[in-house]
Design an enzyme around this catalytic site. Structure first.
Site, PDB file in Angstrom:
ATOM      1  N   GLN A  61       0.831  -1.195   0.000  1.00  0.00           N
ATOM      2  CA  GLN A  61       0.000   0.000   0.000  1.00  0.00           C
ATOM      3  C   GLN A  61       0.870   1.251   0.000  1.00  0.00           C
ATOM      4  OE1 GLN A  61      -0.882   1.383   3.758  1.00  0.00           O
ATOM      5  NE2 GLN A  61      -0.993   3.232   2.521  1.00  0.00           N
ATOM      6  N   CYS A  62       0.396   2.286  -0.697  1.00  0.00           N
ATOM      7  CA  CYS A  62       1.062   3.589  -0.694  1.00  0.00           C
ATOM      8  C   CYS A  62      -0.008   4.671  -0.743  1.00  0.00           C
ATOM      9  CB  CYS A  62       2.055   3.704  -1.850  1.00  0.00           C
ATOM     10  SG  CYS A  62       1.289   3.733  -3.487  1.00  0.00           S
ATOM     11  N   ARG A  63       0.327   5.822  -1.273  1.00  0.00           N
ATOM     12  CA  ARG A  63      -0.632   6.927  -1.340  1.00  0.00           C
ATOM     13  C   ARG A  63      -1.722   6.656  -2.372  1.00  0.00           C
ATOM     14  NH1 ARG A  63      -1.139  11.611  -4.533  1.00  0.00           N
ATOM     15  NH2 ARG A  63      -2.197  13.309  -3.451  1.00  0.00           N
ATOM     16  N   GLY A  65      -1.289   3.990  -5.072  1.00  0.00           N
ATOM     17  CA  GLY A  65      -1.179   2.679  -5.703  1.00  0.00           C
ATOM     18  C   GLY A  65      -0.012   2.552  -6.653  1.00  0.00           C
ATOM     19  N   ILE A  90      -3.953   4.774  -0.032  1.00  0.00           N
ATOM     20  CA  ILE A  90      -4.579   5.377   1.149  1.00  0.00           C
ATOM     21  C   ILE A  90      -5.578   6.466   0.757  1.00  0.00           C
ATOM     22  CG2 ILE A  90      -2.881   7.183   1.675  1.00  0.00           C
ATOM     23  CD1 ILE A  90      -3.122   6.088   4.670  1.00  0.00           C
TER      24      ILE A  90
END
Length: 104
Positions: A61-63, A65, A90
């Site tokens: 997971q990141c900001r 994708g 996120i």
């Protein structure tokens, strides 16, 4: 590349499924907002690969994708086959489940 939606992630959390969530953003981003994943920044992921489970599903997971997709690709080159990218990152989580979450 396999992906999961934020709805699928929420289901896994709510049903206490056995999986690993890894947040590949930088520590300052993680401190601002997170969904309780383990923080292993993308830049150090290959060095820290031993922290990534091989025997259960792993959701990266990141900001948004993009970085987590890069993380999946890096680890797949090391032989990982149990990886999933969180679609929308996120930002999607905040939009769907936590509108008060601080995002950037």
């Amino acid at each position: 590349m396999k992906e999961v939606t934020v709805q699928e992630l929420k289901h896994k959390i709510d049903h206490q499924e056995d999986f690993q969530l890894i947040d590949v953003r930088e520590p300052f981003e993680y401190e601002m907002s997170n969904i309780d994943g383990e923080n292993i920044p993308l830049a150090g992921l290959v060095v820290e690969a031993s922290k990534v489970s091989k025997d259960k599903p792993v959701i990266m997971q990141c900001r948004s994708g993009a970085r987590s997709a890069a993380a999946v690709m890096q680890l797949e080159q090391l032989g990982y086959t149990n990886l999933y990218n969180l679609k929308g990152g996120i930002l999607a989580w905040a939009a769907e489940y936590d509108p008060d979450m601080q995002v950037y």
